[in-house]
Scaffold this active site. Structure first.
Site, short mmCIF file in Angstrom:
data_model
loop_
_atom_site.label_atom_id
_atom_site.label_comp_id
_atom_site.label_asym_id
_atom_site.label_seq_id
_atom_site.Cartn_x
_atom_site.Cartn_y
_atom_site.Cartn_z
N ARG A 147 0.86 -1.19 0.00
CA ARG A 147 0.00 0.00 0.00
C ARG A 147 0.89 1.24 0.00
O ARG A 147 1.88 1.28 0.74
CB ARG A 147 -0.88 0.01 1.25
CG ARG A 147 -1.88 1.14 1.28
CD ARG A 147 -2.71 1.13 2.55
NE ARG A 147 -2.17 2.05 3.54
CZ ARG A 147 -2.89 2.63 4.50
NH1 ARG A 147 -4.19 2.39 4.59
NH2 ARG A 147 -2.33 3.44 5.36
N TYR A 159 -2.89 11.67 7.06
CA TYR A 159 -3.14 10.42 7.78
C TYR A 159 -2.64 9.23 6.94
O TYR A 159 -2.87 9.17 5.75
CB TYR A 159 -4.65 10.28 8.02
CG TYR A 159 -5.00 9.02 8.76
CD1 TYR A 159 -4.75 8.91 10.12
CD2 TYR A 159 -5.55 7.93 8.09
CE1 TYR A 159 -5.04 7.77 10.79
CE2 TYR A 159 -5.86 6.78 8.77
CZ TYR A 159 -5.60 6.70 10.12
OH TYR A 159 -5.89 5.54 10.79
N ASP A 217 -5.13 3.96 -0.23
CA ASP A 217 -6.29 4.21 0.62
C ASP A 217 -6.69 5.69 0.52
O ASP A 217 -5.92 6.57 0.89
CB ASP A 217 -5.93 3.86 2.08
CG ASP A 217 -7.14 3.79 2.98
OD1 ASP A 217 -8.21 4.28 2.57
OD2 ASP A 217 -7.02 3.24 4.10
N HIS A 219 -9.31 6.95 2.07
CA HIS A 219 -9.82 7.32 3.39
C HIS A 219 -11.06 8.21 3.37
O HIS A 219 -11.17 9.16 4.14
CB HIS A 219 -8.72 7.93 4.25
CG HIS A 219 -8.54 7.13 5.49
ND1 HIS A 219 -9.29 7.36 6.61
CD2 HIS A 219 -7.77 6.07 5.74
CE1 HIS A 219 -8.97 6.47 7.50
NE2 HIS A 219 -8.06 5.67 7.00
N GLU A 243 -8.88 2.16 -2.22
CA GLU A 243 -9.72 1.87 -1.05
C GLU A 243 -10.47 3.12 -0.57
O GLU A 243 -9.93 4.23 -0.61
CB GLU A 243 -8.80 1.37 0.08
CG GLU A 243 -9.52 1.12 1.39
CD GLU A 243 -8.56 0.77 2.51
OE1 GLU A 243 -7.38 0.47 2.24
OE2 GLU A 243 -8.99 0.83 3.67
N GLU A 269 -14.12 -0.79 5.74
CA GLU A 269 -13.52 -0.98 7.07
C GLU A 269 -14.35 -0.33 8.17
O GLU A 269 -14.20 -0.70 9.33
CB GLU A 269 -12.07 -0.49 7.10
CG GLU A 269 -11.93 1.00 7.00
CD GLU A 269 -10.47 1.46 7.03
OE1 GLU A 269 -9.64 0.84 6.35
OE2 GLU A 269 -10.17 2.43 7.73
N ARG A 290 -13.86 -4.86 2.66
CA ARG A 290 -12.76 -4.47 3.56
C ARG A 290 -13.10 -4.61 5.04
O ARG A 290 -12.35 -4.11 5.91
CB ARG A 290 -12.41 -3.00 3.29
CG ARG A 290 -11.55 -2.80 2.10
CD ARG A 290 -10.12 -3.25 2.37
NE ARG A 290 -9.42 -2.33 3.24
CZ ARG A 290 -8.54 -2.72 4.16
NH1 ARG A 290 -8.28 -3.99 4.36
NH2 ARG A 290 -7.92 -1.83 4.90
N GLU A 346 -4.71 -7.44 4.65
CA GLU A 346 -3.87 -6.34 5.16
C GLU A 346 -3.09 -6.83 6.38
O GLU A 346 -3.64 -7.53 7.23
CB GLU A 346 -4.78 -5.17 5.57
CG GLU A 346 -4.01 -3.96 6.09
CD GLU A 346 -4.96 -2.83 6.50
OE1 GLU A 346 -6.13 -3.11 6.81
OE2 GLU A 346 -4.51 -1.67 6.50
N TRP A 409 -11.63 12.32 6.98
CA TRP A 409 -10.15 12.23 7.02
C TRP A 409 -9.69 10.86 6.57
O TRP A 409 -8.55 10.53 6.59
CB TRP A 409 -9.63 12.54 8.43
CG TRP A 409 -10.25 11.70 9.48
CD1 TRP A 409 -11.40 11.91 10.16
CD2 TRP A 409 -9.75 10.47 9.97
NE1 TRP A 409 -11.65 10.91 11.03
CE2 TRP A 409 -10.64 10.00 10.95
CE3 TRP A 409 -8.60 9.71 9.69
CZ2 TRP A 409 -10.45 8.79 11.62
CZ3 TRP A 409 -8.41 8.51 10.37
CH2 TRP A 409 -9.34 8.07 11.32
O1 KDG Z 1 -8.75 2.51 13.38
C1 KDG Z 1 -8.72 3.02 12.11
C2 KDG Z 1 -7.55 2.48 11.34
O2 KDG Z 1 -7.44 1.13 11.52
C3 KDG Z 1 -7.70 2.74 9.90
O3 KDG Z 1 -7.76 4.10 9.65
C4 KDG Z 1 -6.60 2.12 9.11
O4 KDG Z 1 -7.49 2.90 7.04
C5 KDG Z 1 -6.90 2.05 7.66
C6 KDG Z 1 -6.49 0.85 6.96
O5 KDG Z 1 -6.79 0.75 5.78
O6 KDG Z 1 -5.88 0.00 7.59
MG MG Z 2 -8.34 2.01 5.21
#
Ligand code: KDG
Ligand code: MG
Length: 409
Positions: A147, A159, A217, A219, A243, A269, A290, A346, A409
């Site tokens: 990643r 982030y 990612d 996010h 992602e 996620e 995810r 992951e 974020w």
């Molecule tokens: O707790 C939140 C994180 O695990 C997350 O932000 C991590 O985006 C993430 C990922 O793809 O692992």
């Molecule tokens: Mg993620």
């Protein structure tokens, strides 16, 4: 067999973890991971105050019945706290059942469908040389899928980018939850990000060649049209997936993204039930699921979700950052090994201290994980070591745009 105790252990070996330990009258114990990043104590209370008393005297073999009882009897359904608590119970009961059978858990899920579980690691850097170093370090550690996250010119903190060595001195182990009483504020500018990211992937492909599977990612930061634009712009670099391109609550948004790009999409996620995926799966708007086993109701619910996805050629990409404890990771690995529609897993390594608290039997060799062949999940909790590291408040950061507006974020 009967359940005679359900203990909730909150510990903080480099980061906070909530672990459920279920004990039976035959002395067999099972572990479940109830960690919900930044809201750990809510799940601990949900389990201790509301779920543990309901489990006393129940037959631990009745996993489906217990799952349905906890989901339906509360009246209030879904939500991350509830589903993390149910997941912890579910995984602990599977651990007990597999230990009682004398088999590794994956055998009870149908046995191995593959010899190893392809894992991706997290490379990041503030600039291209730092990113290349991080990718090389991951390749040296055995990762065969990577990643890629980078800083963006004009944005101070992004982030997912490991800007500094972590508290343990391990640059590798990016842990975004900071041990502060309040969440840290970061900044964001989507247009700057969209301008910058394709050039990063062009550089990475140029350096590492066409074969290395690369992931990214987003996010949840983009609107559907921005995500469509990014997916199109990244097509020449052949991503394994993009992602969380848009906020996950709006499933219909993915129709627009899908119409514009062939970049594979991964989402989920922050989801916690199959209902969050209904449109996404039925209309084949994503390529990878995810969800975390630990936030989506455990092995019982994830198996059903992934079987549903399989009908549409959608594969797994189970969430596995460091806030999934080794117990949660082991649960994911047993499922990964057994299901047919496995995609990728992951994997962020835990720190040595976390590994002292959670003694695990899973292995990582040449890019592939394996849960091992110990009966059950293959993870033991050292409660004495855990007790030395009590809970510390820690929060994920959040974003504001230049004008002060709070952003995804
Ligand atoms: O707790 C939140 C994180 O695990 C997350 O932000 C991590 O985006 C993430 C990922 O793809 O692992
Ligand atoms: Mg993620």
């Amino acid at each position: 067999m009967k359940i005679v105790a359900a203990d909730i252990i909150v510990s903080s070996p480099d980061r906070n973890f909530v672990t459920l330990k279920i004990t039976t009258d035959e002395g067999i114990t099972g572990l479940g991971d109830a960690t919900l990043n930044g809201r750990e104590l809510s799940v601990a209370s949900y389990l201790r105050d509301h779920v543990a008393p309901l489990l006393m005297g129940r037959d631990p073999h009745r996993i489906e019945d217990t799952w349905q009882f906890l989901y339906r009897s509360a009246y209030w359904r879904r939500g991350p706290v509830t589903m993390a608590a149910i997941a912890a119970v579910d995984v602990a009961l599977w651990d007990i059942k597999a230990k009682a059978a004398g088999m590794p858990l994956y055998q009870l899920l149908g046995g191995a469908s593959r010899t190893g579980i392809m894992a991706y690691g997290h490379a990041s850097g503030r600039d291209i040389p730092e990113l290349f170093d991080s990718i090389r370090r991951h390749l040296d550690e055995g990762f065969r899928s990577i990643r890629v996250q980078t800083s963006v010119p004009g944005i101070n903190a992004v982030y997912g980018v490991a800007a500094q060595p972590s508290a343990t001195g391990q640059r590798y182990d990016y842990e975004p939850a900071q041990r502060t009483p309040l969440p840290a504020e970061e900044d964001w500018d989507t247009r700057a990000y969209l301008r910058h990211l394709p050039s990063v992937f062009e550089a990475v492909r140029g350096e590492f060649g066409p074969e290395l599977p690369l992931l990214h990612d987003g996010h949840h930061r983009m609107t559907p049209i921005q995500a469509a634009k990014l997916g199109k712009a990244l097509e020449p670099y052949d991503l394994f997936w993009l992602e969380d391109c848009t906020p996950a609550e709006n499933q219909e948004a993915l129709r627009l993204v899908r119409q514009h790009t062939t970049t594979p999409l991964a989402i989920g996620e922050v989801f916690n039930t199959v209902w969050d995926y209904q449109t996404l799966i039925r209309e084949q708007l994503i390529d990878y699921v995810r969800s975390a086993v630990t936030h989506t109701g455990g092995i019982t619910a994830m198996r059903k979700l992934l079987d549903f996805a399989a009908q549409y050629q959608i594969k797994s990409g189970i969430h596995g950052p460091t806030d999934i404890s080794p117990v949660g990771m082991a649960a994911a690995l047993h499922l990964d090994l057994a299901i047919h529609n496995f995609g990728i897993q992951e994997y962020m390594k835990h720190t040595p201290l976390a590994n002292e608290v959670f003694r695990q039997s899973f292995t990582f060799t040449d890019g592939y994980l394996h849960p091992g062949d110990q009966p059950g999940l293959g993870v033991e909790l050292d409660e004495e070591v855990a007790a030395r590291f009590p809970y510390e408040p820690a929060y994920l950061p959040f974003n504001r745009l230049k004008d002060g507006t709070i952003h995804d974020w």
